[in-house]
Write a protein that holds these residues in place. Structure first.
Motif, PDB file in Angstrom:
ATOM      1  N   THR A   1       9.600   5.703  -6.112  1.00 53.30           N
ATOM      2  CA  THR A   1       8.186   4.769  -5.827  1.00 53.30           C
ATOM      3  C   THR A   1       8.794   4.122  -6.892  1.00 53.30           C
ATOM      4  OG1 THR A   1       6.413   6.125  -5.836  1.00 53.30           O
ATOM      5  CG2 THR A   1       5.779   4.684  -6.301  1.00 53.30           C
ATOM      6  N   VAL A   2       9.803   3.651  -7.281  1.00 53.36           N
ATOM      7  CA  VAL A   2      10.216   2.841  -7.963  1.00 53.36           C
ATOM      8  C   VAL A   2      11.491   2.343  -7.477  1.00 53.36           C
ATOM      9  CG1 VAL A   2      11.144   2.305  -9.969  1.00 53.36           C
ATOM     10  CG2 VAL A   2       9.360   3.436 -11.022  1.00 53.36           C
ATOM     11  N   THR A   3      11.599   2.940  -6.907  1.00 53.63           N
ATOM     12  CA  THR A   3      12.764   2.470  -5.948  1.00 53.63           C
ATOM     13  C   THR A   3      11.638   1.571  -5.086  1.00 53.63           C
ATOM     14  OG1 THR A   3      14.224   4.091  -6.262  1.00 53.63           O
ATOM     15  CG2 THR A   3      14.670   3.397  -4.186  1.00 53.63           C
ATOM     16  N   GLN A   4      11.146   1.848  -4.045  1.00 53.68           N
ATOM     17  CA  GLN A   4      10.810   1.338  -2.860  1.00 53.68           C
ATOM     18  C   GLN A   4       9.742  -0.053  -3.845  1.00 53.68           C
ATOM     19  OE1 GLN A   4      11.849   2.693  -0.860  1.00 53.68           O
ATOM     20  NE2 GLN A   4       9.935   2.304   0.250  1.00 53.68           N
ATOM     21  N   LEU A   5       9.628   0.636  -4.668  1.00 57.02           N
ATOM     22  CA  LEU A   5       9.082  -0.986  -5.954  1.00 57.02           C
ATOM     23  C   LEU A   5       9.826  -2.515  -5.965  1.00 57.02           C
ATOM     24  CD1 LEU A   5       6.503  -2.700  -7.217  1.00 57.02           C
ATOM     25  CD2 LEU A   5       6.945  -1.209  -9.510  1.00 57.02           C
TER      26      LEU A   5
ATOM     27  N   PHE B   1       1.129  -1.129   0.177  1.00 54.29           N
ATOM     28  CA  PHE B   1       0.390  -0.270  -0.056  1.00 54.29           C
ATOM     29  C   PHE B   1       0.994   1.195   0.357  1.00 54.29           C
ATOM     30  CE2 PHE B   1      -4.926  -0.157   0.991  1.00 54.29           C
ATOM     31  CZ  PHE B   1      -4.553  -1.103   0.375  1.00 54.29           C
ATOM     32  N   LEU B   2       2.323   1.231   0.933  1.00 53.16           N
ATOM     33  CA  LEU B   2       2.532   2.294   1.021  1.00 53.16           C
ATOM     34  C   LEU B   2       3.522   2.954  -0.658  1.00 53.16           C
ATOM     35  CD1 LEU B   2       4.993   1.493   3.860  1.00 53.16           C
ATOM     36  CD2 LEU B   2       2.850   2.949   3.310  1.00 53.16           C
ATOM     37  N   LEU B   3       2.656   1.550  -1.593  1.00 55.23           N
ATOM     38  CA  LEU B   3       4.072   2.242  -2.921  1.00 55.23           C
ATOM     39  C   LEU B   3       2.476   3.147  -3.988  1.00 55.23           C
ATOM     40  CD1 LEU B   3       5.532  -0.945  -4.356  1.00 55.23           C
ATOM     41  CD2 LEU B   3       6.125   0.934  -3.090  1.00 55.23           C
ATOM     42  N   LEU B   4       1.489   3.220  -3.067  1.00 54.86           N
ATOM     43  CA  LEU B   4       0.570   3.550  -3.961  1.00 54.86           C
ATOM     44  C   LEU B   4       0.971   5.482  -3.115  1.00 54.86           C
ATOM     45  CD1 LEU B   4      -2.851   2.017  -2.690  1.00 54.86           C
ATOM     46  CD2 LEU B   4      -1.391   1.968  -5.324  1.00 54.86           C
ATOM     47  N   GLU B   5       1.372   5.928  -2.390  1.00 56.82           N
ATOM     48  CA  GLU B   5       1.767   7.132  -1.866  1.00 56.82           C
ATOM     49  C   GLU B   5       2.165   8.126  -3.250  1.00 56.82           C
ATOM     50  OE1 GLU B   5       4.105   9.464   1.611  1.00 56.82           O
ATOM     51  OE2 GLU B   5       5.063   7.863   1.354  1.00 56.82           O
ATOM     52  N   GLY B   6       2.814   7.175  -3.944  1.00 59.29           N
ATOM     53  CA  GLY B   6       4.271   8.291  -4.693  1.00 59.29           C
ATOM     54  C   GLY B   6       5.410   8.022  -4.439  1.00 59.29           C
ATOM     55  N   GLY B   7       5.575   8.553  -3.599  1.00 56.31           N
ATOM     56  CA  GLY B   7       6.788   8.892  -2.429  1.00 56.31           C
ATOM     57  C   GLY B   7       6.859  10.170  -2.180  1.00 56.31           C
ATOM     58  N   VAL B   8       5.132  10.679  -1.983  1.00 55.70           N
ATOM     59  CA  VAL B   8       5.239  11.823  -1.778  1.00 55.70           C
ATOM     60  C   VAL B   8       6.035  12.712  -0.366  1.00 55.70           C
ATOM     61  CG1 VAL B   8       3.564  13.776  -1.410  1.00 55.70           C
ATOM     62  CG2 VAL B   8       3.037  12.162  -3.515  1.00 55.70           C
ATOM     63  N   MET B   9       5.758  11.888   0.389  1.00 56.73           N
ATOM     64  CA  MET B   9       6.372  11.935   1.460  1.00 56.73           C
ATOM     65  C   MET B   9       7.835  12.234   2.034  1.00 56.73           C
ATOM     66  SD  MET B   9       6.476   9.881   5.360  1.00 56.73           S
ATOM     67  CE  MET B   9       8.146   9.394   5.044  1.00 56.73           C
ATOM     68  N   GLN B  10       8.317  11.746   0.776  1.00 58.39           N
ATOM     69  CA  GLN B  10      10.116  11.656   0.254  1.00 58.39           C
ATOM     70  C   GLN B  10      10.449  13.483  -0.003  1.00 58.39           C
ATOM     71  OE1 GLN B  10      12.931  10.446   1.847  1.00 58.39           O
ATOM     72  NE2 GLN B  10      11.884   9.099   3.391  1.00 58.39           N
ATOM     73  N   ALA B  11       9.477  13.632  -1.045  1.00 58.43           N
ATOM     74  CA  ALA B  11       9.141  14.417  -1.999  1.00 58.43           C
ATOM     75  C   ALA B  11       9.123  15.879  -0.954  1.00 58.43           C
ATOM     76  CB  ALA B  11       8.624  14.139  -3.019  1.00 58.43           C
ATOM     77  N   VAL B  12       8.373  15.715  -0.235  1.00 62.02           N
ATOM     78  CA  VAL B  12       7.766  17.037   0.791  1.00 62.02           C
ATOM     79  C   VAL B  12       9.088  16.603   1.858  1.00 62.02           C
ATOM     80  CG1 VAL B  12       7.025  17.404   3.316  1.00 62.02           C
ATOM     81  CG2 VAL B  12       5.641  16.580   1.176  1.00 62.02           C
ATOM     82  N   SER B  13       9.952  15.990   2.354  1.00 61.91           N
ATOM     83  CA  SER B  13      10.998  15.632   2.887  1.00 61.91           C
ATOM     84  C   SER B  13      12.355  16.897   2.567  1.00 61.91           C
ATOM     85  CB  SER B  13      11.554  14.606   3.039  1.00 61.91           C
ATOM     86  OG  SER B  13      12.455  14.943   4.263  1.00 61.91           O
ATOM     87  N   ARG B  14      12.116  17.064   0.940  1.00 61.99           N
ATOM     88  CA  ARG B  14      13.020  16.645   0.385  1.00 61.99           C
ATOM     89  C   ARG B  14      13.109  18.700   0.109  1.00 61.99           C
ATOM     90  NH1 ARG B  14      15.225  19.753  -5.194  1.00 61.99           N
ATOM     91  NH2 ARG B  14      17.378  19.012  -4.474  1.00 61.99           N
ATOM     92  N   HIS B  15      12.232  19.025  -0.500  1.00 65.48           N
ATOM     93  CA  HIS B  15      12.029  20.397  -1.301  1.00 65.48           C
ATOM     94  C   HIS B  15      11.374  21.172   0.129  1.00 65.48           C
ATOM     95  CE1 HIS B  15      10.750  18.591  -4.773  1.00 65.48           C
ATOM     96  NE2 HIS B  15      10.672  19.908  -5.668  1.00 65.48           N
ATOM     97  N   ALA B  16      11.180  20.396   1.600  1.00 64.85           N
ATOM     98  CA  ALA B  16      10.887  21.380   2.889  1.00 64.85           C
ATOM     99  C   ALA B  16      12.590  21.552   3.342  1.00 64.85           C
ATOM    100  CB  ALA B  16      10.168  20.731   4.250  1.00 64.85           C
ATOM    101  N   ALA B  17      13.121  20.728   3.800  1.00 62.70           N
ATOM    102  CA  ALA B  17      14.709  20.357   3.429  1.00 62.70           C
ATOM    103  C   ALA B  17      14.771  22.209   2.982  1.00 62.70           C
ATOM    104  CB  ALA B  17      15.724  19.646   3.900  1.00 62.70           C
ATOM    105  N   ALA B  18      15.320  22.121   1.787  1.00 63.81           N
ATOM    106  CA  ALA B  18      15.717  23.136   0.956  1.00 63.81           C
ATOM    107  C   ALA B  18      15.723  24.810   1.470  1.00 63.81           C
ATOM    108  CB  ALA B  18      15.722  22.993  -0.378  1.00 63.81           C
ATOM    109  N   ALA B  19      13.482  24.233   1.709  1.00 63.99           N
ATOM    110  CA  ALA B  19      13.228  25.822   1.730  1.00 63.99           C
ATOM    111  C   ALA B  19      13.840  26.242   3.484  1.00 63.99           C
ATOM    112  CB  ALA B  19      11.707  25.660   1.458  1.00 63.99           C
ATOM    113  N   LEU B  20      13.593  25.717   4.034  1.00 61.76           N
ATOM    114  CA  LEU B  20      13.712  25.674   5.846  1.00 61.76           C
ATOM    115  C   LEU B  20      15.951  26.089   5.217  1.00 61.76           C
ATOM    116  CD1 LEU B  20      12.259  22.928   6.929  1.00 61.76           C
ATOM    117  CD2 LEU B  20      12.292  25.267   7.567  1.00 61.76           C
ATOM    118  N   ALA B  21      16.454  25.352   4.354  1.00 60.41           N
ATOM    119  CA  ALA B  21      17.714  26.230   4.807  1.00 60.41           C
ATOM    120  C   ALA B  21      17.659  27.293   3.887  1.00 60.41           C
ATOM    121  CB  ALA B  21      18.305  25.019   3.622  1.00 60.41           C
TER     122      ALA B  21
END
Length: 489
Positions: free
Chosen positions: A232-236, A54-74
């Motif tokens: 997501t492909v990586t997680q698959l 089921f976690l594949l249905l997330e589409g990697g969005v949590m990791q994308a949020v983490s990466r983009h938010a980290a750059a914005a916080l920097a």
């Protein structure tokens, strides 16, 4: 903050959280196996494996949020953080709806996993409970990604530790042969929901990452998906590497063999979780370094993290090979001793796979992870095909060696070549790193085992003492090397 300080500050509590979770799991597993029996426990392994997809249905969005938010916080851009969280939450809401639709499909086809001892209605109930909980869990993943971007790993680790304690105690107190399957589904699924809700509350308290409809940006949402699809492909690929074996063994050898093999995979899962606890914190770190343009420091941090990860992976791997069989017999009885035959090749492959975790973090943190996705998918497909070829003549051992062989090709060859090329490092540095670990850590560990083998007898205390001696040796050698390196500098 230097790389060593970052590890010291964030990894310790995550490792403690992992240790607490493993402690509960080691205590609970014999109770669950004894209550359900081998057949129904094998069914639970298959059911939980299906739901994990089921976690594949997330589409990697949590990791994308983490990466983009980290750059914005920097850059201290609070408005951009809010935009990222708004787009992330909208995408997670879509994932929740899609997952609920998939849940309906699982309920319709629940009979595929039914057995003579397991009525289809009970199995359907188990699938639906667990799947609905995982579907709703998506609604909290955006704010978990924000906590990751803020590098609040200690908080995340404490929440995971509390979830492990809650689920383990609930199972121990309430499980019976009649309610076993649905209780496991409800308790494990409910634990994830409680952990996600707590992440939401703590993220909201920081005052950043507010979800506001007016800030939704379709272009940013597409950008998050563009980053997330490769993850997501990586997680698959990861799912095929670590979860496909159960279905293949069930096809060729039956569900009872799955129960035995799952014990070996359970140890590999602990290995994976421990390494992720210590080294799975590098994505936002590398994202921030990239945002600041610290290319030289990034390469140095990558090498330092890889050296520590390979030292840790080699120590854990050798302990599993040396003491795994005795522990399994003490833990579950001689009926599961053959799990060690699969554990050895799985461990060898895992050492090389998990030693590269900081490199995965580097590629994800610098948005160079499309090659990682291709490698993960190719590795997963290769493992499935080779396992199908070897499962018939060699059983679960053939499946385990398939994982080992493919891991050596990809994780000790293809991925290091790409990572070192991208980081501007010579591939010779990777070969030198492996040689140093082999000489300074692996050889002394093997020598200590050969000297101490059989001197203390068998038992939990003796195994813990031997593993502790191995750990003291590894820490002592690494501390001496660090002091020598600083002195030379």
């Amino acid at each position: 903050m230097g790389t060593s300080g970052y590890f010291a500050r964030n990894s310790v509590i995550r490792i403690v959280s992992f240790a607490v979770g493993v402690g509960f799991a080691l205590f609970v597993t014999p109770v669950v196996v004894g209550t359900l029996g081998k057949t129904n426990y094998g069914v639970w392994v298959l059911v939980s494996s299906v739901a994990c997809y089921f976690l594949l249905l997330e589409g990697g969005v949590m990791q994308a949020v983490s990466r983009h938010a980290a750059a914005a916080l920097a850059r201290d851009d609070r408005h951009e953080v809010d935009r990222v969280c708004t787009a992330g939450f909208a995408l997670h809401a879509l994932s929740c709806g899609l997952a609920l639709c998939v849940t309906g499909g699982l309920a319709l086809f629940a009979g595929v996993f039914a057995s003579d001892q397991l009525p289809v209605e009970r199995l359907r109930q188990c699938l639906v409970i667990y799947s609905v909980c995982l579907s709703l869990f998506f609604l909290f993943r955006t704010h978990t990604g924000l906590l990751m971007a803020e590098m609040r790993w200690t908080l995340i680790a404490v929440l995971a530790m509390l979830r492990s304690a809650f689920t383990s105690l609930a199972v121990l107190l309430m499980i019976t042969p009649e309610n076993g399957l649905w209780l496991l589904a409800a308790v494990n699924g409910g634990g994830f929901l409680l952990e996600g809700a707590a992440c939401l509350l703590f993220a909201r308290r920081s005052g950043r990452g507010r979800v506001r409809v007016a800030l939704f940006d379709a272009a940013l949402a597409r950008e998050l998906l563009g980053y997330g699809w490769a993850f997501t492909v990586t997680q698959l690929g990861e799912s095929m590497r670590y979860r496909s074996q159960n279905y293949i063994i069930a096809l060729f050898s039956g569900v009872r063999e799955v129960a035995v093999f799952s014990i070996a995979m359970q140890f590999i899962g602990y290995f994976l979780s421990l390494m992720q606890s210590a080294f799975g914190i590098m994505v936002p770190y590398f994202s921030r370094m990239q945002a600041r343009g610290d290319r030289d420091d990034t390469a140095g941090s990558l090498l330092f993290a890889l050296r520590l990860s390979y030292v840790t992976a080699s120590f854990i791997g050798l302990c599993l090979i040396f003491y795994g069989q005795e522990f399994i017999v003490l833990w579950l009885g001689p009926g599961f001793a053959e799990a060690h035959d699969a554990l050895v090749p799985l461990t060898i492959g895992a050492v090389f796979s998990l030693g590269m975790l900081p490199a995965d973090g580097y590629l994800l943190g610098t948005a160079r992870h499309r090659m990682l996705a291709r490698c993960a998918m190719a590795e997963g497909v290769s493992i499935v095909l080779l396992s199908l070829a070897l499962a018939g003549p060699f059983g679960m051992e053939g499946v385990a060696w398939a994982y080992c062989g493919v891991a050596l090709v990809f994780r000790a060859g293809v991925v290091p070549w790409f990572v070192f090329t991208q980081a501007g490092l010579p591939l010779l540095a990777y070969a030198r790193l492996l040689a140093e670990v082999a000489v300074t850590h692996v050889a002394p560990q093997v020598l200590l085992y050969l000297i101490m083998r059989g001197t203390l007898g068998t038992g939990y205390l003796q195994l813990a003492l031997l593993a502790g001696m191995q750990g003291v040796l590894a820490v002592g050698i690494q501390s001496s090397l660090l002091r020598f390196t600083r002195g030379a500098a």
